[in-house]
Design a protein around this motif. Structure first.
Motif, PDB file in Angstrom:
ATOM      1  N   TYR B 333       0.830  -1.205   0.000  1.00 44.41           N
ATOM      2  CA  TYR B 333       0.000   0.000   0.000  1.00 44.41           C
ATOM      3  C   TYR B 333       0.861   1.249   0.000  1.00 44.41           C
ATOM      4  CZ  TYR B 333       1.331   0.966   4.832  1.00 44.41           C
ATOM      5  OH  TYR B 333       2.054   1.260   5.953  1.00 44.41           O
ATOM      6  N   ASN B 334       0.189   2.384  -0.112  1.00 42.33           N
ATOM      7  CA  ASN B 334       0.801   3.700   0.085  1.00 42.33           C
ATOM      8  C   ASN B 334      -0.232   4.618   0.693  1.00 42.33           C
ATOM      9  OD1 ASN B 334       3.572   3.934  -0.890  1.00 42.33           O
ATOM     10  ND2 ASN B 334       2.698   3.155  -2.803  1.00 42.33           N
ATOM     11  N   PRO B 335       0.210   5.604   1.483  1.00 39.75           N
ATOM     12  CA  PRO B 335      -0.765   6.609   1.917  1.00 39.75           C
ATOM     13  C   PRO B 335      -1.187   7.421   0.695  1.00 39.75           C
ATOM     14  CG  PRO B 335       1.313   6.805   3.135  1.00 39.75           C
ATOM     15  CD  PRO B 335       1.556   5.877   1.998  1.00 39.75           C
ATOM     16  N   VAL B 385      -1.831  18.010  17.227  1.00 38.68           N
ATOM     17  CA  VAL B 385      -3.191  17.578  16.918  1.00 38.68           C
ATOM     18  C   VAL B 385      -3.138  16.455  15.897  1.00 38.68           C
ATOM     19  CG1 VAL B 385      -5.349  18.249  15.783  1.00 38.68           C
ATOM     20  CG2 VAL B 385      -4.295  19.782  17.456  1.00 38.68           C
ATOM     21  N   PHE B 386      -3.754  15.346  16.249  1.00 35.89           N
ATOM     22  CA  PHE B 386      -3.859  14.224  15.311  1.00 35.89           C
ATOM     23  C   PHE B 386      -5.262  14.213  14.714  1.00 35.89           C
ATOM     24  CE2 PHE B 386      -0.375  12.953  17.998  1.00 35.89           C
ATOM     25  CZ  PHE B 386       0.484  12.277  17.149  1.00 35.89           C
ATOM     26  N   VAL B 387      -5.340  14.053  13.403  1.00 39.24           N
ATOM     27  CA  VAL B 387      -6.641  13.990  12.736  1.00 39.24           C
ATOM     28  C   VAL B 387      -6.788  12.609  12.106  1.00 39.24           C
ATOM     29  CG1 VAL B 387      -8.190  15.095  11.089  1.00 39.24           C
ATOM     30  CG2 VAL B 387      -6.368  16.426  12.178  1.00 39.24           C
ATOM     31  N   GLN B 388      -7.824  11.906  12.479  1.00 40.79           N
ATOM     32  CA  GLN B 388      -8.044  10.570  11.910  1.00 40.79           C
ATOM     33  C   GLN B 388      -8.977  10.621  10.709  1.00 40.79           C
ATOM     34  OE1 GLN B 388      -7.159   7.790  15.742  1.00 40.79           O
ATOM     35  NE2 GLN B 388      -8.941   7.398  14.511  1.00 40.79           N
ATOM     36  N   CYS B 389      -9.012   9.539  10.002  1.00 38.33           N
ATOM     37  CA  CYS B 389      -9.919   9.401   8.844  1.00 38.33           C
ATOM     38  C   CYS B 389      -9.718  10.525   7.824  1.00 38.33           C
ATOM     39  CB  CYS B 389     -11.382   9.364   9.255  1.00 38.33           C
ATOM     40  SG  CYS B 389     -11.834   7.902  10.167  1.00 38.33           S
ATOM     41  N   VAL B 390      -8.492  10.845   7.493  1.00 38.94           N
ATOM     42  CA  VAL B 390      -8.260  11.841   6.455  1.00 38.94           C
ATOM     43  C   VAL B 390      -8.283  11.118   5.107  1.00 38.94           C
ATOM     44  CG1 VAL B 390      -6.689  13.545   5.498  1.00 38.94           C
ATOM     45  CG2 VAL B 390      -6.958  13.332   7.975  1.00 38.94           C
ATOM     46  N   GLY B 391      -9.406  11.225   4.458  1.00 35.10           N
ATOM     47  CA  GLY B 391      -9.549  10.564   3.161  1.00 35.10           C
ATOM     48  C   GLY B 391     -10.149   9.171   3.261  1.00 35.10           C
ATOM     49  N   SER B 392     -10.189   8.595   4.465  1.00 39.20           N
ATOM     50  CA  SER B 392     -10.848   7.300   4.609  1.00 39.20           C
ATOM     51  C   SER B 392     -12.333   7.518   4.801  1.00 39.20           C
ATOM     52  CB  SER B 392     -10.318   6.553   5.843  1.00 39.20           C
ATOM     53  OG  SER B 392      -8.954   6.307   5.712  1.00 39.20           O
ATOM     54  N   ARG B 393     -13.106   6.505   4.524  1.00 40.75           N
ATOM     55  CA  ARG B 393     -14.554   6.522   4.731  1.00 40.75           C
ATOM     56  C   ARG B 393     -15.179   7.739   4.054  1.00 40.75           C
ATOM     57  NH1 ARG B 393     -15.185   6.268  11.039  1.00 40.75           N
ATOM     58  NH2 ARG B 393     -17.283   5.603  10.526  1.00 40.75           N
ATOM     59  N   SER B 394     -14.624   8.087   2.934  1.00 36.74           N
ATOM     60  CA  SER B 394     -15.084   9.295   2.275  1.00 36.74           C
ATOM     61  C   SER B 394     -15.614   8.940   0.902  1.00 36.74           C
ATOM     62  CB  SER B 394     -13.917  10.270   2.159  1.00 36.74           C
ATOM     63  OG  SER B 394     -14.229  11.262   1.230  1.00 36.74           O
ATOM     64  N   THR B 395     -16.827   9.398   0.628  1.00 37.52           N
ATOM     65  CA  THR B 395     -17.397   9.057  -0.669  1.00 37.52           C
ATOM     66  C   THR B 395     -17.176  10.157  -1.699  1.00 37.52           C
ATOM     67  OG1 THR B 395     -19.480   9.871   0.190  1.00 37.52           O
ATOM     68  CG2 THR B 395     -19.172   7.497   0.187  1.00 37.52           C
ATOM     69  N   VAL B 396     -16.484  11.212  -1.288  1.00 39.81           N
ATOM     70  CA  VAL B 396     -16.217  12.248  -2.283  1.00 39.81           C
ATOM     71  C   VAL B 396     -14.973  11.879  -3.074  1.00 39.81           C
ATOM     72  CG1 VAL B 396     -17.397  14.084  -1.053  1.00 39.81           C
ATOM     73  CG2 VAL B 396     -14.977  13.685  -0.622  1.00 39.81           C
ATOM     74  N   GLU B 397     -14.760  12.603  -4.138  1.00 33.52           N
ATOM     75  CA  GLU B 397     -13.804  12.173  -5.135  1.00 33.52           C
ATOM     76  C   GLU B 397     -12.376  11.945  -4.630  1.00 33.52           C
ATOM     77  OE1 GLU B 397     -12.451  13.543  -9.536  1.00 33.52           O
ATOM     78  OE2 GLU B 397     -14.279  14.430  -8.718  1.00 33.52           O
ATOM     79  N   CYS B 398     -11.895  12.866  -3.767  1.00 39.47           N
ATOM     80  CA  CYS B 398     -10.495  12.752  -3.381  1.00 39.47           C
ATOM     81  C   CYS B 398     -10.273  11.696  -2.301  1.00 39.47           C
ATOM     82  CB  CYS B 398      -9.966  14.110  -2.927  1.00 39.47           C
ATOM     83  SG  CYS B 398     -10.988  14.856  -1.653  1.00 39.47           S
ATOM     84  N   ALA B 494      -3.823  11.311   9.619  1.00 44.09           N
ATOM     85  CA  ALA B 494      -3.857   9.865   9.381  1.00 44.09           C
ATOM     86  C   ALA B 494      -4.436   9.634   7.993  1.00 44.09           C
ATOM     87  CB  ALA B 494      -4.703   9.177  10.443  1.00 44.09           C
ATOM     88  N   ALA B 495      -3.567   9.719   6.993  1.00 44.80           N
ATOM     89  CA  ALA B 495      -4.021   9.621   5.605  1.00 44.80           C
ATOM     90  C   ALA B 495      -4.508   8.214   5.300  1.00 44.80           C
ATOM     91  CB  ALA B 495      -2.887   9.989   4.658  1.00 44.80           C
ATOM     92  N   ALA B 496      -5.548   8.151   4.491  1.00 41.84           N
ATOM     93  CA  ALA B 496      -6.059   6.842   4.050  1.00 41.84           C
ATOM     94  C   ALA B 496      -4.963   6.105   3.304  1.00 41.84           C
ATOM     95  CB  ALA B 496      -7.259   7.051   3.130  1.00 41.84           C
ATOM     96  N   ILE B 497      -5.032   4.792   3.308  1.00 45.07           N
ATOM     97  CA  ILE B 497      -4.056   4.044   2.523  1.00 45.07           C
ATOM     98  C   ILE B 497      -4.737   3.462   1.297  1.00 45.07           C
ATOM     99  CG2 ILE B 497      -2.580   3.559   4.496  1.00 45.07           C
ATOM    100  CD1 ILE B 497      -3.688   0.738   4.569  1.00 45.07           C
ATOM    101  N   GLU B 498      -3.966   3.355   0.244  1.00 48.35           N
ATOM    102  CA  GLU B 498      -4.514   2.812  -1.003  1.00 48.35           C
ATOM    103  C   GLU B 498      -3.554   1.770  -1.561  1.00 48.35           C
ATOM    104  OE1 GLU B 498      -4.756   5.937  -3.904  1.00 48.35           O
ATOM    105  OE2 GLU B 498      -2.653   6.445  -3.732  1.00 48.35           O
ATOM    106  N   ALA B 499      -4.071   0.942  -2.440  1.00 48.72           N
ATOM    107  CA  ALA B 499      -3.235  -0.088  -3.061  1.00 48.72           C
ATOM    108  C   ALA B 499      -2.122   0.594  -3.844  1.00 48.72           C
ATOM    109  CB  ALA B 499      -4.080  -0.955  -3.975  1.00 48.72           C
TER     110      ALA B 499
END
Lengths: 324, 662, 128, 147
Positions: B333-335, B385-398, B494-499
């Motif tokens: 994977y990669n962030p 400050v830690f931010v979780q779910c950045v880009g995860s669980r997101s149905t918008v394009e990015c 906490a960036a989402a991870i992708e293949a």
């Protein structure tokens, strides 16, 4: 137009870029036109392109492109969709065909002309919104909307796909086409009415196979109805499976590949509106799986070999369409 | 004409109580081609099986119909029995008159009638059965592992342990993958390198394992047991077998301004480099994009300094072809890139970092030797400050629609480590949900809250604005229903991870299927989780979906056992019920290949010339029986009916339909 | 209409499906007018979902929303909280026909100075 | 003389995929869940093996209803088979409806290997629906010349 086409064909034959020409020639009568291959410039005397030239020549290119040398093909917009679809199915060697796109403003239907009491037809030409029909009794004028074939009245596209060269003006996709109106009209009937309609139409079928032979999507090396392993190639009884189900199966086999060129109905000697079956599939595909035009896009998977995870369930048929 | 024997089983009273078995046997004896029919108490018993065998011999039977329980139960038993006396096992059909007849009906007359019809359909089918012989293909006893991260390493080690050869293809100059970049691991907080490095050394030293580092897979041909894989070894301009890994060149290279990938660009390296001290193989690599010698032809410092003479500026990419029996995909994977998330000011402030970057900042092998300072001014941060779910669980394009799974735990780890090392730091974690399923995971999270006093706030950060040397964080606290404004020194996303981007083209090469998120799909989500639907291709690690280290190692081990199970076989016996194409009828239209989930169909242009027609070349389909799984999708897609399925042919099914509807 | 029906209507007018909300609170985290509001963007969605739309209708919050659409822009699930506010405002306006112009009363109140255009548009706006 | 009143029993053909629905049918047997005997099951490897010709053939040879059962979408043993089957059947059924064939005579149900109960219920329901429709004549003689 015809003269310009012949001139261009001669040019291409002369400079050796093509060795044959695919076009049309007259049969016994002037309206009795069939696709033809011209082997040299001299043969082009017989080349004809007029308002009776409705035949779709794309299917012939399957075999023609297997032969030596390049062939020049003049394609009308609807022919070009069929041509592109065949390319997609690896049926035509694109390298062996030089395509010139020619405009088509709607072809005449000889049956409609005859129905107007015009007989002894010798030729036809276009003049504004009218056809001028030359007959043995003199010239007759008939409004185009009265004499044009149904498929041309509901023309979906005057735009070509995949041509090497255009002659005349390129047209546009016609989003306003009313080609599904008749299908919608049938859908609005009760099942009993629909059944009676189709029974009335299909009972006239004489199983001459003209629709299959002309259809540019029905190009199988050997048809499933001639396949001994399919167990449906029963030629004997009139009530056989093949007899009854031929049209449903044929429509299903070309579903998603049919470009809606309308040749099936044009050639039917019994005037069965076979194109309605194909249009029903096209309409369903458009409504259920998104707009799709066979042949329009070379890379797009066609709907029958594609799916999405959230396609509708077959049960949707109980809810939509039809009057119940 | 077949000579068919019909054997009707009583199954004690299971069948005989509701079905008149005698009548079934008698009636079926009247069917054309049926020369023998009998009934017996228990057909599956040894006596019953012998009865079948004897009848086959005595009556010269060519086909057998058993009316009994479901074929899912005893078809294999009966096939074995008939094969024992020399009949082809595929000349047998089972009519299911127990589960689908006697057990569901009470009326004897009805049940008997139905049993007869089912028997008739089976007889009709047997008439059209043909002997089928399962194909055998040899197995190349070597595995390929694509990707040398922890998944690939573990899988390769386990396969090698069983005595099989394994090659690892890794696109980076060293194996180790993402785990080399990680500082500590949850929930035990042991040092990542300390547990990974010994495994990397094992891989390097194992005689059965060969590492192709700085290499990529460029082509895959063949099928299960018999893959031919083309591997590109990228030019590293250093002779791998000569370089001693002394590292002198990496100190003397005058080109110092090369972004250091290992530290995610947080510092720089030289144009010739060894990624990190424990790299395997420990060999220098020249970055051709930055090397002055390769770009201008003027420098050559490394070559002069290398006493071993390992530098070779003329090296070219090398292309190899190797044979494998099994392929493991462990591409990892990669962030995701965070450029589209303007609200978090990631591209505006160097003090807004991703979690993986934070991992490097905290690591002893990182840019600051493990001393946590802000990248901008090298001061110690006092509020993070830690931010979780950045880009995860997101149905918008990015974003990505799925949960990245590992973020809750590593964020918790980061927060805890910050508080432990720098107790005067205030640490806020903004969460939507804290997801901690796993052994000792929730305890770990509770410790962060209860013992380390990390401020966990249910809510999301709305925006981050760099202002002076502070980062103004505006966020919601949903539990107190207020909007918070925090002046932070650092923000960790906490960036989402992708293949990995290499996965999609690889899937195409392998004809392995992928989901819409570019994760490889498994053959069955529950029961075959480490196999790809493409036979011989196996999945390990994040290539299949987000997972943490323990899960990855578990999956890699499971994957290895599947690979070993395959390589242990000398031959693969195929399922003979596969599709086949009649080339006389085939149009070559590719419709069948378009629906084949296994890529079993290929095309060739064949010569069909006959004397009278001149030359005729036609494109026709052929099915690889070793790859085809026999679903039959192609047979329906094929418009001409050229494609048919052995064992379930169009004619056979039609005859069953006819028999039932008669 | 009861509150649940009104909530449904608000969902229909706004095109917002509040079930898509995963309650992350990013909308309220991003809202520049948060402190001026009684109800906050994430609550708009929740009120529309739970049918307690009356609370929102009566709240001044719907007029404090700046319609900056930051919440719409940043919502990771594409829920679009601000569109609910837009719809609620529209709903309020539509309700006002109860106490606005009734055609019969017009002649008595008519001010010759009022442009005819204004009258016509007032009818359009408040008639149903 | 007493006229024997024969109750109409439709002929129903059920195509079941080998992995889910055939096993589901077996399970309903194991659980002794009853459904009418006029349902006859034909085993096919996957719902995508169902050629529309089989359905038409069944109708033409006198079936009164045809049902296809397969794995639930997403659970196909061959990963994608039932997605193709779903499209094919949707279009085929729509076409049959277009020709005036009663749409209730055709059905697709997704039945997993664990859904013995659902299988029996589905069959009971389908048989009841088709019984109400009565005998199928339309597909038998769609093209027959009018008398």
């Amino acid at each position: 137009m015809q003269e310009a086409m012949i001139a261009r064909a001669k040019e291409l034959l002369a400079d050796g870029s093509v060795s044959r020409v695919m076009g049309w020639k007259k049969g016994e009568f002037s309206y009795d036109i069939s696709p033809a291959v011209f082997e040299n410039a001299d043969q082009l005397v017989d080349f004809v392109y007029d308002d009776f030239c409705g035949a779709n020549v794309s299917k012939y290119l399957i075999n023609e492109s297997k032969k030596e040398g390049k062939i020049l093909a003049f394609l009308k917009p609807c022919d070009s969709y069929s041509f592109a679809q065949l390319l997609k199915e690896h049926r035509i060697d694109r390298e062996k065909v030089y395509v010139i796109g020619i405009p088509s403003y709607g072809k005449a239907d000889i049956n409609k002309i005859r129905a107007k009491g015009i007989d002894g037809v010798l030729g036809i030409k276009s003049e504004g919104t009218d056809f001028i029909v030359d007959t043995i009794y003199g010239e007759e004028k008939i409004a185009k909307f009265e004499a044009m074939s149904e498929r041309c009245l509901t023309c979906k596209s005057k735009k070509h796909v995949d041509v090497d060269e255009m002659m005349g003006e390129e047209g546009e996709w016609n989003a306003e086409s009313k080609r599904f109106d008749k299908v919608a009209e049938l859908e609005a009937m009760t099942p009993d009415e629909r059944f009676e309609f189709w029974r009335g139409e299909l009972s006239r079928c004489i199983r001459c196979n003209a629709c299959r032979n002309v259809c540019p999507a029905c190009t199988c090396v050997s048809c499933v109805f001639d396949n001994p392993n399919s167990d449906i190639n029963n030629k004997a009884a009139a009530s056989s499976f093949e007899e009854n189900m031929f049209h449903i199966i044929r429509a299903f086999h070309v579903a998603g590949r049919c470009t809606d060129c309308g040749e099936c109905s044009r050639v039917c000697p019994q005037n069965i509106p076979l194109h309605l079956l194909n249009r029903k599939f096209i309409k369903d595909i458009n409504e259920l799986y998104g707009q799709y035009q066979a042949g329009a896009n070379a890379d797009e998977k066609y709907p029958m070999v594609n799916f999405t995870f959230d396609d509708c369930e077959p049960g949707i048929v109980y809810k939509r369409g039809g009057n119940q | 004409m077949q000579r068919i024997g019909v054997f009707v089983c009583h199954c004690g009273t299971n069948i005989a109580a509701t079905v008149d078995v005698k009548k079934v046997a008698e009636t079926l004896l009247q069917e054309p081609g049926v020369v023998y029919a009998t009934d017996y108490q228990y057909m599956c018993s040894e006596a019953g099986q012998n009865m079948i065998k004897d009848a086959i011999k005595a009556q010269n039977l060519t086909g057998v119909v058993i009316c009994s329980c479901s074929p899912r139960m005893h078809e294999a038993t009966f096939r074995k029995a008939v094969a024992a006396v020399g009949m082809n096992p595929y000349m047998l059909e089972v009519a299911n008159i127990r589960e689908q007849c006697s057990w569901i009906h009470k009326n004897i007359e009805e049940a008997t009638e139905k049993a007869i019809i089912l028997g008739r359909a089976a007889v009709a089918k047997v008439h059209l059965n043909a002997p089928l012989i399962a194909g055998q293909t040899p197995v190349t006893k070597r595995a390929l592992v694509i990707g040398g991260g922890i998944a690939g390493i573990q899988c390769a080690l386990d396969i090698a342990d069983a005595g099989y050869q394994v090659d690892i293809v890794e696109k980076e100059p060293t194996v180790g993958g993402k785990m080399t970049k990680i500082d500590k691991t949850f929930p035990t907080l042991d040092c990542s390198s300390c547990i990974l490095t010994p495994k990397m050394v094992d891989v390097a030293q194992n005689e059965n394992i060969k590492i192709y580092s700085y290499s990529e897979v460029e082509s895959v041909k063949g099928f299960v047991g018999n893959f031919t894989v083309g591997i590109k070894r990228k030019a590293r301009y250093v002779k791998e077998d000569i370089c001693t890994g002394c590292g002198l060149c990496t100190e003397k290279c005058p080109q110092k301004k090369v972004p250091n990938d290992y530290n995610l660009g947080l510092d720089t390296k030289r144009a010739i480099y060894i990624p990190f001290a424990q790299a395997v193989p420990k060999v220098a690599t020249i970055d051709a994009d930055y090397c002055t010698m390769l770009k201008t032809g003027k420098c050559g410092v490394c070559s002069k300094i290398c006493t071993a003479g390992a530098i070779d500026y003329t090296q070219q990419d090398e292309h190899l072809e190797e044979q494998y029996g099994a392929i493991v995909v462990a591409t990892g994977y990669n962030p995701i890139k965070l450029d589209a998330f303007d609200e978090f000011a990631y591209s505006q402030s160097p003090d807004v970092v991703t979690s993986l970057e934070f991992e490097r900042l905290m690591s002893a092998s990182g840019p600051n030797g493990g001393h946590l300072v802000r990248p901008s001014d090298h001061k110690e941060p006092k509020t993070i400050v830690f931010v979780q779910c950045v880009g995860s669980r997101s149905t918008v394009e990015c974003g990505k629609p799925y949960c990245s799974k590992i973020c809750c735990m590593y964020t918790c780890k980061h927060a805890m480590l910050c508080r432990e090392k720098y107790p005067d730091t205030e640490v806020y974690v903004f969460y939507i949900d804290v997801r901690t399923p796993g052994k000792n995971y929730d305890e770990f999270y509770r410790r962060a809250v209860e013992e380390y006093d990390v401020h966990y706030i249910k809510g999301m950060v709305g925006k981050v604005c760099p202002e002076g040397d502070k980062l103004k964080v505006q966020a919601s606290d949903l539990l107190t229903n207020e909007q918070l404004h925090i002046d932070a020194d650092m923000v960790v996303l906490a960036a989402a991870i992708e293949a990995d981007k290499s996965a999609r083209p690889l899937a195409t090469l392998l004809t392995a299927s992928m989901d819409t998120n570019d994760f490889f799909t498994e053959a069955h989500a529950k029961l075959r989780p480490v196999e790809s639907p493409t036979a011989g291709v196996f999945l390990a690690g994040c290539a299949q979906g987000p997972k943490d280290i323990p899960e990855t190692v578990t999956q890699a081990g499971a994957c290895a056992s599947k690979v070993i199970g395959l390589l242990a076989k000398d031959h693969l016996v195929g399922n003979p019920c596969v599709a086949h194409s009649d080339e006389m009828m085939c149009n070559g239209c590719s419709t069948c290949a378009n629906v084949c989930p296994y890529g079993a169909i290929t095309y060739e242009t064949k010569d069909f010339s006959r004397r009278k027609d001149g030359t005729l070349m036609r494109r026709v389909a052929s099915v690889n029986p070793a790859v085809c799984q026999g679903c039959g999708c192609c047979t329906v897609a094929c418009p001409s009916g050229a494609m048919d399925l052995y064992g379930f042919s169009t004619k056979q099914i039609m005859s069953e339909v006819d028999a039932i509807c008669k | 209409m009861d509150n649940m029906e009104i909530s449904k209507e608000i969902q229909r007018i706004s095109g917002v499906n509040p079930r898509k909300c995963m309650r992350c609170g990013k909308c309220s985290g991003t809202c520049p007018a948060y402190d001026q509001m009684e109800y906050h963007p994430h609550q708009f969605v929740n009120l529309a979902l739970s049918g307690k739309i009356d609370k929102l209708m009566e709240s001044k919050s719907i007029y404090t929303c700046l319609s900056c659409f930051a919440c719409v822009e940043r919502c990771p699930r594409g829920v679009e909280p601000a569109n609910i506010i837009e719809a609620v405002r529209l709903w309020k306006i539509r309700q006002q026909n109860q106490n606005h112009l009734v055609a019969d009363q017009i002649p008595a109140m008519l001010d010759e100075e009022i442009p005819q255009q204004a009258l016509v548009s007032a009818f359009r706006k408040y008639k149903k | 003389m007493q006229v024997e009143e024969k109750e109409f029993k439709p002929t129903i053909v059920a195509f079941c995929c080998n992995w889910c629905s055939y096993a589901g049918a077996d399970l309903s047997g194991t659980n002794r869940l009853q459904y009418p005997a006029n349902v006859k099951i034909i085993r096919i490897p996957c719902s995508c093996r169902l050629n529309p010709m089989f359905i038409l053939r069944a109708f033409q040879r006198g079936a009164d209803g045809v049902i296809l059962c397969g794995c639930h979408p997403g659970d196909c043993h061959y990963t994608t088979g039932n997605y193709y089957a779903r499209r094919r059947m949707t279009l085929l059924f729509s076409m049959l409806d277009f020709l005036g064939i009663e749409k209730e005579r055709t059905r697709v149900e997704w039945v997993s290997a664990a859904e013995g109960q659902k299988f029996a219920e589905t069959m009971n329901d389908f048989v009841a629906t088709v019984t109400k429709l009565g005998e199928n004549h339309r597909l038998e003689d769609l093209r027959c010349k009018k008398q």
